[in-house]
Design an enzyme around this catalytic site. Structure first.
Site, mmCIF file in Angstrom:
data_model
loop_
_atom_site.group_PDB
_atom_site.id
_atom_site.type_symbol
_atom_site.label_atom_id
_atom_site.label_comp_id
_atom_site.label_asym_id
_atom_site.label_seq_id
_atom_site.Cartn_x
_atom_site.Cartn_y
_atom_site.Cartn_z
ATOM 1 N N SER A 58 0.804 -1.228 0.000
ATOM 2 C CA SER A 58 0.000 0.000 0.000
ATOM 3 C C SER A 58 0.834 1.274 0.000
ATOM 4 O O SER A 58 0.342 2.339 -0.354
ATOM 5 C CB SER A 58 -0.970 0.027 1.182
ATOM 6 O OG SER A 58 -0.281 0.256 2.392
ATOM 7 N N LYS A 84 0.714 4.723 6.602
ATOM 8 C CA LYS A 84 0.112 5.621 5.609
ATOM 9 C C LYS A 84 0.786 6.980 5.656
ATOM 10 O O LYS A 84 1.506 7.312 6.588
ATOM 11 C CB LYS A 84 -1.395 5.809 5.884
ATOM 12 C CG LYS A 84 -2.196 4.525 5.939
ATOM 13 C CD LYS A 84 -2.229 3.819 4.612
ATOM 14 C CE LYS A 84 -2.895 2.446 4.747
ATOM 15 N NZ LYS A 84 -2.631 1.578 3.638
#
Length: 181
Positions: free
Chosen positions: A43, A86
């Site tokens: 990700s 993230k």
């Protein structure tokens, strides 16, 4: 003989004290100063790769919240036993909008030199978010459709769910070793 036993006993007690002290210090550092984490999944590709190992700084969270562009470790909102890594895109008060595959913060297109130049930021349902006080908006650097569960999927996240700010890759020791951009 008796004096020898007493010396051995004293030395054993000193060793136990030293070991207990070292364990307590290590736990305090791990709890309040920094931690290590590793990357599972893609990700955050191309910035981070599977099995990269990172330091996560906790100290700066006590003095100020995360800033735009910081790569953070957070408790996964949709899986309490997992952590996600993230990038912070929006902070409290920001309006984040995704249109035509580009990310805008407060109506200004975000310069994202950390993603692939061909990247297209997909949306799931919403395309605009206002970041509330005490929260941040996060995205994975891999913008391929379905590649990252992030704020497009679960909305803004509470700053309280942030476990640390990463800034340094310590493994593997290759050309990507060092400061995370």
């Amino acid at each position: 003989m008796e004096e020898n036993n007493k010396e051995v006993k004293n030395e054993t007690i000193e060793w136990i004290k030293s070991i207990v002290t070292a364990v307590v210090i290590a736990l305090l550092i791990k709890t309040f100063v920094f931690n290590t984490t590793y990357v599972l999944g893609n990700s955050m590709y191309p910035t981070l790769h599977e099995k990269d190992r990172l330091f996560a700084n906790k100290v700066s969270l006590y003095f100020h919240g995360p800033s735009r562009g910081d790569v953070i470790v957070l408790k996964a909102p949709d899986a309490p036993d997992k952590d996600y890594i993230k990038r912070v895109i929006g902070i409290a008060g920001d309006i984040v909008e995704i249109k035509d595959g580009k990310v805008y913060v407060n109506e200004t297109m975000l310069e994202e030199n950390y993603i692939s130049s061909e990247a297209y930021t997909h949306i799931y349902e919403d395309s605009i978010w206002e970041v509330p006080e005490g929260s941040v908006f996060v995205l994975g650097d891999n913008r391929d459709e379905g590649a990252s569960k992030d704020s497009r999927y679960f909305g803004c996240i509470s700053i309280k769910s942030i476990k640390g700010i990463t800034g340094f890759r310590y493994f593997p020791v290759d050309s990507r070793f060092g400061k995370i951009k």
